[in-house]
Each structure stands twice: as structure tokens, then as C-alpha cells.
Design a protein around this motif. Structure first.
Motif, PDB file in Angstrom:
ATOM      1  N   GLU A 191       0.829  -1.208   0.000  1.00 39.42           N
ATOM      2  CA  GLU A 191       0.000   0.000   0.000  1.00 39.42           C
ATOM      3  C   GLU A 191       0.861   1.256   0.000  1.00 39.42           C
ATOM      4  O   GLU A 191       0.558   2.228  -0.685  1.00 39.42           O
ATOM      5  CB  GLU A 191      -0.940   0.006   1.214  1.00 39.42           C
ATOM      6  N   TRP A 192       1.911   1.211   0.779  1.00 37.41           N
ATOM      7  CA  TRP A 192       2.821   2.363   0.829  1.00 37.41           C
ATOM      8  C   TRP A 192       3.455   2.616  -0.544  1.00 37.41           C
ATOM      9  O   TRP A 192       3.553   3.753  -0.987  1.00 37.41           O
ATOM     10  CB  TRP A 192       3.902   2.158   1.882  1.00 37.41           C
ATOM     11  N   LEU A 225       2.254   1.771  -3.514  1.00 40.12           N
ATOM     12  CA  LEU A 225       1.222   2.311  -4.408  1.00 40.12           C
ATOM     13  C   LEU A 225       0.969   3.782  -4.095  1.00 40.12           C
ATOM     14  O   LEU A 225       0.888   4.626  -4.986  1.00 40.12           O
ATOM     15  CB  LEU A 225      -0.091   1.535  -4.235  1.00 40.12           C
ATOM     16  N   PHE A 226       0.834   4.051  -2.821  1.00 40.85           N
ATOM     17  CA  PHE A 226       0.500   5.405  -2.398  1.00 40.85           C
ATOM     18  C   PHE A 226       1.607   6.395  -2.735  1.00 40.85           C
ATOM     19  O   PHE A 226       1.364   7.428  -3.374  1.00 40.85           O
ATOM     20  CB  PHE A 226       0.217   5.436  -0.901  1.00 40.85           C
ATOM     21  N   SER A 227       2.830   6.067  -2.335  1.00 39.22           N
ATOM     22  CA  SER A 227       3.917   7.030  -2.549  1.00 39.22           C
ATOM     23  C   SER A 227       4.186   7.211  -4.042  1.00 39.22           C
ATOM     24  O   SER A 227       4.509   8.312  -4.490  1.00 39.22           O
ATOM     25  CB  SER A 227       5.189   6.602  -1.808  1.00 39.22           C
ATOM     26  N   GLY A 233       1.875   7.062  -6.309  1.00 33.38           N
ATOM     27  CA  GLY A 233       0.781   7.932  -6.749  1.00 33.38           C
ATOM     28  C   GLY A 233       1.058   9.388  -6.441  1.00 33.38           C
ATOM     29  O   GLY A 233       0.861  10.268  -7.287  1.00 33.38           O
ATOM     30  N   VAL A 234       1.529   9.642  -5.240  1.00 36.08           N
ATOM     31  CA  VAL A 234       1.855  11.012  -4.848  1.00 36.08           C
ATOM     32  C   VAL A 234       2.960  11.569  -5.740  1.00 36.08           C
ATOM     33  O   VAL A 234       2.853  12.694  -6.248  1.00 36.08           O
ATOM     34  CB  VAL A 234       2.299  11.077  -3.366  1.00 36.08           C
ATOM     35  N   ARG A 262       3.669  10.718  -8.699  1.00 33.75           N
ATOM     36  CA  ARG A 262       3.142  10.947 -10.041  1.00 33.75           C
ATOM     37  C   ARG A 262       2.394  12.281 -10.095  1.00 33.75           C
ATOM     38  O   ARG A 262       2.518  13.041 -11.056  1.00 33.75           O
ATOM     39  CB  ARG A 262       2.217   9.793 -10.429  1.00 33.75           C
ATOM     40  N   LEU A 263       1.625  12.559  -9.061  1.00 27.11           N
ATOM     41  CA  LEU A 263       0.888  13.826  -9.021  1.00 27.11           C
ATOM     42  C   LEU A 263       1.852  15.013  -8.939  1.00 27.11           C
ATOM     43  O   LEU A 263       1.630  16.043  -9.579  1.00 27.11           O
ATOM     44  CB  LEU A 263      -0.078  13.845  -7.829  1.00 27.11           C
TER      45      LEU A 263
END
Lengths: 109, 109
Positions: free
Chosen positions: B88-89, B91-93, B95-96, B98-99
Motif C-alpha cells: 500500500e505504501w 502504491l500510495f507514494s 501515486g503522490v 506521479r501527481l
DNA sequence: AACAAGTACTAAACATTGCAAGGTACCTAT
DNA sequence: ATAGGTACCTTGCAATGTTTAGTACTTGTT
């Protein structure tokens, strides 16, 4: 997705997405949700908070697809804040990754 | 360091540091604080929570340097949970990041 | 005309979790 | 005995994301 991971980082995401162009709330929900799901009920209070804190100014524009959109425009203070947040995020995520490596690799100190 | 960034991620850090060897609370505070500062008042309630949720068992060992240490040992459930959290970390990091890229680089979609 | 669905914003009550501050207690060195 | 480092615990607080509900505009369908 772990709810707690998002705490605080959403501020960074919202601000950074308005760097190059003004955005409206609904748009931000969808844009961010491409990476990890967030709820509308999260974004609107956050946008209000950031506006109150002087990072955004807002204006309304009519839309052909529904009710008027409230656009959020970064202030100078907002731009400065983004730089701080990005640096903090890099330090933080690097630190987390280092701990994960330390915990999962063969030897540790 | 931004307090909110830590929400939830501390759980991951604590768990992952106990993968290779049992640790005690005070040790975890210092180990994690090498990467970013955390308070004792954060760790002890967190450790209690994780123990209550079945991710840790504990035992006491005497120390020559002070009062007895309470060691935290991962359960099978804890090991499984770590894997989930690490994924999850990531995927999350990702994603961040990428933004952030999308917001700071030249063109965007 | 009535209805549904997508767009767009708002609000209140709630849950989670990190921190500050205060406390207890052990050990070693002065 | 006094100080400082080690080690643990608890309470109250603050910040913020979610849930749930609601309002209202537009377009397309029946």
C-alpha cells in the motif's frame, strides 16, 4: 487504500495540481482519485481550509455540464508552501523507504 | 517534519523494524527518529494498539542500563499485515510522486 | 412533462492517530 | 544524595479524512 497515509499528503496533492492551472473541486477529486481514491467530503473542507489560510483565491465560472464551478487559484504564499511541502515529502518518503529497506534487507545496524 | 505525513505510516515503520529482530519501545523511538522525529507518547499507545490487534506478542527482559525492556515480537498476522502495508505504501507514494510530477513538469493531461 | 444520471458544491458527526505534558522507576556516575 | 540517561505509561488535545445527507444545475430518455 490506507486512510491514514493520506493525512496531510492530500494538501500537497491539491496544491501541486493547481500549480500550472486553476482547478475546481470536483476536478481535483477525480484527478487525485486516478492515483488513490478520495471522497468529495474530504476535498471541499480541505479547499476551504487552504483558502482560509491564504493559499488560494477563488472565483466562479459557469459550466455547460452542470452548476457553476468554483476555481481555486494559488497565491504566492501557496506557491511557497508547495515548495516546503514537496521537500518535506521527499525527506519523509525517503526516510520511510530507508526504514523499510533496513527492516527487510539482510543486515542492519 | 509535517505531523500529518506520519499518520498511519508509523505503523508500517514500527512493524517493519521488528521483522528481523524483536525490539523494545524506546529503541524504536530512537531508530525511527534517525529518519524523522517521533515522540515517545506516540510509540507506546501505538505498540499497545498493535498488540491488542494481534500483530505483536510481548515479553520483558532485564537490562543493565535501566528498567526492564518490553520486547515486541511479530505474530504471523503481523507479518502478513506488513506485506499489505508495504504494498500500500508503494502504491500510495508512487501515486503522490506521479501527481507531483504531473503538477511540476511542463505538460499535463 | 417526468425522470434518471452525471456534474458540482456544502455541511455535520464521526473515527483515527500523532503530540505535548506529566508521571513512575531503574541504573550509573559524581 | 543528586543528576542524567534509560525505559515505560497515561491523559487530553489537535488535525484531518470519511460517511452520510442534502442542494441544485444540465442533458438525455421515456
Amino acid at each position: 487504500m490506507n486512510v491514514q497515509f493520506k493525512k496531510g499528503v492530500l494538501t500537497l496533492c491539491v496544491l501541486v495540481l493547481t500549480l500550472k492551472k486553476d482547478r475546481y473541486g470536483y476536478e481535483l477529486v477525480n484527478k487525485i482519485s486516478e492515483q488513490f481514491l478520495i471522497a468529495e467530503g474530504t476535498i471541499y473542507p480541505l479547499l476551504r481550509r487552504l483558502t482560509k489560510d491564504g493559499y488560494f483565491t477563488t472565483y466562479l465560472l459557469e459550466s455547460q455540464e452542470g452548476p457553476p464551478r468554483k476555481y481555486y487559484q494559488l497565491t504566492e504564499s501557496g506557491k511557497t508552501y508547495i515548495e516546503v511541502l514537496i521537500k518535506e515529502w521527499e525527506l519523509f518518503s525517503t526516510g520511510v523507504n530507508r526504514l523499510i529497506e533496513e527492516g527487510t534487507k539482510s543486515d542492519e545496524g
